[in-house]
Design a protein around this motif. Structure first.
Motif, PDB file in Angstrom:
ATOM      1  N   TYR A  53       0.827  -1.203   0.000  1.00  0.00           N
ATOM      2  CA  TYR A  53       0.000   0.000   0.000  1.00  0.00           C
ATOM      3  C   TYR A  53       0.867   1.262   0.000  1.00  0.00           C
ATOM      4  O   TYR A  53       0.637   2.191  -0.783  1.00  0.00           O
ATOM      5  N   ILE A  54       1.840   1.296   0.873  1.00  0.00           N
ATOM      6  CA  ILE A  54       2.681   2.505   0.991  1.00  0.00           C
ATOM      7  C   ILE A  54       3.483   2.723  -0.289  1.00  0.00           C
ATOM      8  O   ILE A  54       3.568   3.849  -0.800  1.00  0.00           O
ATOM      9  N   SER A  55       4.063   1.640  -0.825  1.00  0.00           N
ATOM     10  CA  SER A  55       4.918   1.846  -2.001  1.00  0.00           C
ATOM     11  C   SER A  55       4.095   2.301  -3.204  1.00  0.00           C
ATOM     12  O   SER A  55       4.616   2.980  -4.096  1.00  0.00           O
ATOM     13  N   GLY A  56       2.808   1.983  -3.243  1.00  0.00           N
ATOM     14  CA  GLY A  56       1.972   2.397  -4.369  1.00  0.00           C
ATOM     15  C   GLY A  56       1.219   3.692  -4.148  1.00  0.00           C
ATOM     16  O   GLY A  56       0.577   4.204  -5.068  1.00  0.00           O
ATOM     17  N   SER A  57       1.294   4.234  -2.959  1.00  0.00           N
ATOM     18  CA  SER A  57       0.473   5.399  -2.631  1.00  0.00           C
ATOM     19  C   SER A  57       1.050   6.695  -3.204  1.00  0.00           C
ATOM     20  O   SER A  57       2.268   6.880  -3.251  1.00  0.00           O
ATOM     21  N   LYS A  58       0.154   7.555  -3.639  1.00  0.00           N
ATOM     22  CA  LYS A  58       0.559   8.891  -4.105  1.00  0.00           C
ATOM     23  C   LYS A  58       0.235   9.948  -3.054  1.00  0.00           C
ATOM     24  O   LYS A  58       0.302  11.161  -3.349  1.00  0.00           O
ATOM     25  N   ALA A  59      -0.144   9.538  -1.863  1.00  0.00           N
ATOM     26  CA  ALA A  59      -0.527  10.498  -0.835  1.00  0.00           C
ATOM     27  C   ALA A  59       0.639  11.427  -0.503  1.00  0.00           C
ATOM     28  O   ALA A  59       1.806  11.022  -0.555  1.00  0.00           O
ATOM     29  N   LYS A  60       0.301  12.646  -0.176  1.00  0.00           N
ATOM     30  CA  LYS A  60       1.320  13.645   0.198  1.00  0.00           C
ATOM     31  C   LYS A  60       1.648  13.544   1.688  1.00  0.00           C
ATOM     32  O   LYS A  60       2.748  13.912   2.113  1.00  0.00           O
ATOM     33  N   VAL A  61       0.673  13.158   2.467  1.00  0.00           N
ATOM     34  CA  VAL A  61       0.828  13.084   3.921  1.00  0.00           C
ATOM     35  C   VAL A  61       0.131  11.816   4.401  1.00  0.00           C
ATOM     36  O   VAL A  61      -0.933  11.463   3.876  1.00  0.00           O
ATOM     37  N   PHE A  62       0.733  11.144   5.391  1.00  0.00           N
ATOM     38  CA  PHE A  62       0.107   9.972   5.992  1.00  0.00           C
ATOM     39  C   PHE A  62      -0.292  10.276   7.430  1.00  0.00           C
ATOM     40  O   PHE A  62       0.492  10.865   8.180  1.00  0.00           O
ATOM     41  N   VAL A  63      -1.510   9.869   7.776  1.00  0.00           N
ATOM     42  CA  VAL A  63      -1.935   9.888   9.178  1.00  0.00           C
ATOM     43  C   VAL A  63      -2.081   8.430   9.600  1.00  0.00           C
ATOM     44  O   VAL A  63      -2.815   7.671   8.958  1.00  0.00           O
ATOM     45  N   ALA A  64      -1.365   8.033  10.654  1.00  0.00           N
ATOM     46  CA  ALA A  64      -1.389   6.631  11.090  1.00  0.00           C
ATOM     47  C   ALA A  64      -1.838   6.572  12.543  1.00  0.00           C
ATOM     48  O   ALA A  64      -1.258   7.214  13.413  1.00  0.00           O
ATOM     49  N   ILE A  65      -2.895   5.784  12.755  1.00  0.00           N
ATOM     50  CA  ILE A  65      -3.573   5.703  14.049  1.00  0.00           C
ATOM     51  C   ILE A  65      -3.313   4.336  14.653  1.00  0.00           C
ATOM     52  O   ILE A  65      -3.541   3.317  14.002  1.00  0.00           O
ATOM     53  N   LEU A 124      -5.742  18.323  11.240  1.00  0.00           N
ATOM     54  CA  LEU A 124      -5.369  19.735  11.089  1.00  0.00           C
ATOM     55  C   LEU A 124      -3.890  19.878  10.753  1.00  0.00           C
ATOM     56  O   LEU A 124      -3.509  20.719   9.929  1.00  0.00           O
ATOM     57  N   LEU A 125      -3.043  19.058  11.371  1.00  0.00           N
ATOM     58  CA  LEU A 125      -1.614  19.132  11.051  1.00  0.00           C
ATOM     59  C   LEU A 125      -1.376  18.708   9.602  1.00  0.00           C
ATOM     60  O   LEU A 125      -0.562  19.323   8.891  1.00  0.00           O
ATOM     61  N   ALA A 126      -2.104  17.691   9.154  1.00  0.00           N
ATOM     62  CA  ALA A 126      -1.981  17.276   7.746  1.00  0.00           C
ATOM     63  C   ALA A 126      -2.359  18.420   6.818  1.00  0.00           C
ATOM     64  O   ALA A 126      -1.681  18.678   5.810  1.00  0.00           O
ATOM     65  N   VAL A 127      -3.431  19.120   7.166  1.00  0.00           N
ATOM     66  CA  VAL A 127      -3.868  20.234   6.318  1.00  0.00           C
ATOM     67  C   VAL A 127      -2.847  21.375   6.369  1.00  0.00           C
ATOM     68  O   VAL A 127      -2.546  22.003   5.341  1.00  0.00           O
ATOM     69  N   GLU A 128      -2.303  21.656   7.548  1.00  0.00           N
ATOM     70  CA  GLU A 128      -1.251  22.680   7.634  1.00  0.00           C
ATOM     71  C   GLU A 128      -0.080  22.338   6.720  1.00  0.00           C
ATOM     72  O   GLU A 128       0.514  23.207   6.079  1.00  0.00           O
ATOM     73  N   ILE A 129       0.277  21.059   6.687  1.00  0.00           N
ATOM     74  CA  ILE A 129       1.399  20.628   5.839  1.00  0.00           C
ATOM     75  C   ILE A 129       1.060  20.851   4.361  1.00  0.00           C
ATOM     76  O   ILE A 129       1.882  21.376   3.597  1.00  0.00           O
ATOM     77  N   LEU A 130      -0.152  20.487   3.985  1.00  0.00           N
ATOM     78  CA  LEU A 130      -0.557  20.728   2.592  1.00  0.00           C
ATOM     79  C   LEU A 130      -0.600  22.224   2.290  1.00  0.00           C
ATOM     80  O   LEU A 130      -0.310  22.658   1.169  1.00  0.00           O
ATOM     81  N   GLY A 131      -0.923  23.011   3.311  1.00  0.00           N
ATOM     82  CA  GLY A 131      -1.012  24.457   3.126  1.00  0.00           C
ATOM     83  C   GLY A 131       0.327  25.126   2.854  1.00  0.00           C
ATOM     84  O   GLY A 131       0.369  26.261   2.356  1.00  0.00           O
TER      85      GLY A 131
ATOM     86  N   ALA E 126      10.757  18.392   9.313  1.00  0.00           N
ATOM     87  CA  ALA E 126      10.618  19.695   8.638  1.00  0.00           C
ATOM     88  C   ALA E 126      10.983  19.560   7.160  1.00  0.00           C
ATOM     89  O   ALA E 126      10.291  20.100   6.282  1.00  0.00           O
ATOM     90  N   VAL E 127      12.041  18.827   6.879  1.00  0.00           N
ATOM     91  CA  VAL E 127      12.468  18.668   5.480  1.00  0.00           C
ATOM     92  C   VAL E 127      11.449  17.820   4.716  1.00  0.00           C
ATOM     93  O   VAL E 127      11.130  18.119   3.555  1.00  0.00           O
ATOM     94  N   GLU E 128      10.910  16.791   5.357  1.00  0.00           N
ATOM     95  CA  GLU E 128       9.864  16.005   4.699  1.00  0.00           C
ATOM     96  C   GLU E 128       8.662  16.887   4.323  1.00  0.00           C
ATOM     97  O   GLU E 128       8.060  16.726   3.261  1.00  0.00           O
ATOM     98  N   ILE E 129       8.322  17.795   5.231  1.00  0.00           N
ATOM     99  CA  ILE E 129       7.192  18.698   4.964  1.00  0.00           C
ATOM    100  C   ILE E 129       7.499  19.595   3.774  1.00  0.00           C
ATOM    101  O   ILE E 129       6.659  19.774   2.877  1.00  0.00           O
ATOM    102  N   LEU E 130       8.712  20.149   3.743  1.00  0.00           N
ATOM    103  CA  LEU E 130       9.094  20.983   2.599  1.00  0.00           C
ATOM    104  C   LEU E 130       9.120  20.152   1.318  1.00  0.00           C
ATOM    105  O   LEU E 130       8.817  20.654   0.226  1.00  0.00           O
ATOM    106  N   GLY E 131       9.459  18.875   1.456  1.00  0.00           N
ATOM    107  CA  GLY E 131       9.536  17.996   0.292  1.00  0.00           C
ATOM    108  C   GLY E 131       8.176  17.715  -0.347  1.00  0.00           C
ATOM    109  O   GLY E 131       8.125  17.296  -1.520  1.00  0.00           O
ATOM    110  N   VAL E 132       7.107  17.930   0.375  1.00  0.00           N
ATOM    111  CA  VAL E 132       5.765  17.706  -0.200  1.00  0.00           C
ATOM    112  C   VAL E 132       5.576  18.562  -1.452  1.00  0.00           C
ATOM    113  O   VAL E 132       4.974  18.128  -2.447  1.00  0.00           O
ATOM    114  N   GLY E 133       6.133  19.776  -1.405  1.00  0.00           N
ATOM    115  CA  GLY E 133       5.950  20.676  -2.541  1.00  0.00           C
ATOM    116  C   GLY E 133       7.229  20.898  -3.335  1.00  0.00           C
ATOM    117  O   GLY E 133       7.281  21.781  -4.193  1.00  0.00           O
ATOM    118  N   ASP E 134       8.261  20.125  -3.047  1.00  0.00           N
ATOM    119  CA  ASP E 134       9.562  20.373  -3.680  1.00  0.00           C
ATOM    120  C   ASP E 134      10.276  19.031  -3.847  1.00  0.00           C
ATOM    121  O   ASP E 134      10.956  18.543  -2.941  1.00  0.00           O
TER     122      ASP E 134
END
Lengths: 149, 149, 149, 149, 149, 149, 149, 149
Positions: A53-65, A124-131, E126-134
């Motif tokens: 799953y991870i190797s095929g994923s195009k996700a920008k951020v992972f949330v793991a619970i 929210l942290l995931a969204v901040e990262i995308l932001g 921090a670098v992983e976060i910057l890597g999302v867009g770079d």
């Protein structure tokens, strides 16, 4: 999950018993209009499935619970250079076990840990990262904060 | 390590900084004449190498040593049905973090945890396990115990 | 308990209040077809009875379940060179007391500790240990794991 | 140890590494003129020797010193109806493990626990217990207290 | 600090006594070629200065280092929608106080917490976060990981 | 309470909310035929009343029950050279606060601590102490233990 | 200590081993020009002396420093309606025992607890309390804070 | 809240979910006739509103109630030289997180911490502080204490 688009956030949980936390993450991502997908995969019972799953994923951020000896976030982090956010779940010892199992990752492979059972903050942290790379997303976060006053 | 034979016990550590604990395990296995081999592989920094090592190993018992968010024993346990013994190492918080990260494995994938920094007990438990099917090994353990009185 | 055969696993508990954990162990051993017997003997209230039981037992592996100052696994381990698996029960302090009382055994007399209230993992670890010398048992464990995917 | 008399207090330790705590107990008993004897016997490594010692002892009070999964006080308490005082030793986790392993005895078999590494208080509590039936001993304790002002 | 460019990562610490952790963060950011700047500002002793600094900062990601009742990361997070990474420092209680003070943020204002004293992981996250867009940044992280094998 | 005789054991509690623990102590003392009396006096809210009670008491042993910052046993111990047994009550933090507040007395003024909420063991320890000078009492304890087998 | 005037702050410690913390308190009070006096009196070893001291004191605020089962602040608080500030000292368990023994006072008799070994904050809180009724004192605190920027 | 007068005590809480603790504080202040006002302001979600409230307040003492990473008391303390009393609320981990987040403030900015969920003691400490400069208030506290006997 928004279909027809590559999800920005992958939300993973180690067990179906984590559903309430999954729901908190998903609700917040929906509220902020962020595409996501959800998978329940145990790092211990389904290691191969997780790897695929991870190797095929195009996700920008992972949330793991995960609860107990909560290895899921760390195992995901060992397989990607995307940011991984870990959510400790309080199953035993009030969640101290899962908090330490997630936060205390060794130097080299980071996980960003949020509070025990705090799915909302993970979202929210995931969204901040995308932001960081998408000011429209940041603006939605700012608007949410303004609405609190 | 005894050469020319398949090792009975594989001793794994997550970091070179765990050398003192590795030495305690090895010394005790040597004392009881049990073949073993040692590998330093991080579950987080070398996940592929670990997977290859475990899938190719003929070891009967694994001893896995790790500190902090000590995932190594659990990750090994997710890859084998051989018994896995976990040794928590006290790096931070006196080792409470690694103890919980090892002992609190979710139902389905067990790790047998010994005390913090207690490499000697990990080795003895490995030898006890081998002794279940090899009475000569058990006799050596009994002799050791008699020598204590 | 399968009658007419010497049980492979002896399941001991310190108190009748541990019945739910005993049931988890037994259910898993039954599921994997492993002979076992169950005894409720307190290490503190029935020390002589415990000594007689252990010295007369032909079990290959012991599972010992206990809460609070959970001495049962360690006391059993002091009386045998068979592998002893300890299950901490959460009675007070979320089970931190019993986890430490079991895991922190002094060098020389090991106990393999599983998670708090985790009878299922104790049973699985016992079966893994029996599987070291019995490939049919190992195959059943592998089949169980495959069924998870 | 005062010879030629049956010792009033038996001071037991699980390991030679507890010598500093033994010394604190002995020094305080000497200071208050109470006969005692010292034995180093591990509850785990020498269970038979311990059993023989306790069953043959004429001591009125036992002081038992132990670290880690500190079973010695509880095991002694399971063998006698004399009062047993437990002294947790700080070896790992600052002594929290041994404190809980001693204090959290199950209902039926009590141990009176003093503070971590606090051999002096163990001795004083032993003397207080002897003083219940011996007013000369109590008077010495009162005199000691007066000397503090 | 790379001059003449807007820093990508702002590294904040609550006290000069956190210098060793600051150095770990900076060394890792330098290693990966990421612009950064360092400020020592206490959330408690210099609240106004902190507010001015955060409101004027163009940083994409904040790393906040603090011990004891480690409020700095949370206070920064209350002032920005940029991702904030918190590094608990072990000053008292092994760092359990600062870990909890950072990780247990209330719903609404997240901090991504890394391990106690683990400046290296804060920098990598921090670098992983910057890597999302770079993707060039991400490639450097992948190269680093490959070098571990 | 047996009237017309000086009570052998004084059972003190810091609050009426400790009634269930008081009942456990009393029930066990009654079972073993030991005279006792019960008082609810807070060390903090009624310091003078406590001082008067202790200075006038003819009790041979004190059992003091308290939760939170459980000072009652230690304050009683500072006023008498009779043995004081402390029972920590689990009100907050599972009783860890009261356990530490009772067990960790400074050198010079001992308290014999039993387990959290374990009124039965406090009573049994009190009876063991009385048994040092009264073999009839000891015999009753031995009989109780025999009945367990 | 400033002579010839009634001290505003009484600084009490349970043991001479707390001298470094006493010094921190005194240095800060001197820095802010607040009259004070210092007494070393154990709540457990010198209960009468403590009672006399408190009942005769004209101090407006008490600072009480203690380690282990740190009863001194609570015992002082039971004897006065003046504000009592407690300073837990880290002797064992990193000071968690003393922190809980001071902070977890039962409803009715408050102690204001500061951080482990944090004599400076105890002094500053005492000065803040005096500043409520004395604006010159408050102004000195404001000036100190301005000097931090 | 008494209107038409400047309140002596400002009672702040981080969340509406803290209402039961707010009620305990208010009830006790009312009982002792002390003017007060209540505000629910999150240090993290409403930092500007908090700053404005504190800078405009004429309160003599602040009581700040907060759970989890309980920054509210410390943030208030960073904005005023009036005494700040912190009340940790038990939301997760029994309140250990909030206790440490409040008590372990760094040197320079003190908070006087009371017990977990102990709003009554926060109110009483606030009244004791007001009593330093107002003997009528102190007398009411003394009368309350007398009523306990």
């Amino acid at each position: 999950m928004k279909l027809g688009r590559s999800p920005k956030v992958a939300v993973l949980a180690g067990s179906k018993s984590d559903q309430a936390i999954i729901d908190d993450v998903v609700k917040t991502l929906d509220e902020l209009g962020v595409e996501h997908e959800v998978q329940v995969i145990s790092a211990h019972r389904n290691p191969e499935k997780l790897r695929e799953y991870i190797s095929g994923s195009k996700a920008k951020v992972f949330v793991a619970i995960a609860g107990l000896a909560a290895h899921l976030p760390g195992v995901v982090a060992s397989m990607t250079v995307r940011p991984v956010i870990g959510v400790p779940v309080g199953v035993k010892l009030g969640g101290l076990d899962s908090l330490l199992s997630i936060a205390q990752m060794p130097p080299g492979v980071p996980v960003g840990t949020v509070g025990i059972d705090n799915g909302r903050n993970a979202a929210l942290l995931a969204v901040e990262i995308l932001g960081v790379g998408d000011s429209a997303v940041s603006e939605r976060l700012k608007a949410m904060r303004k609405s609190w006053n």
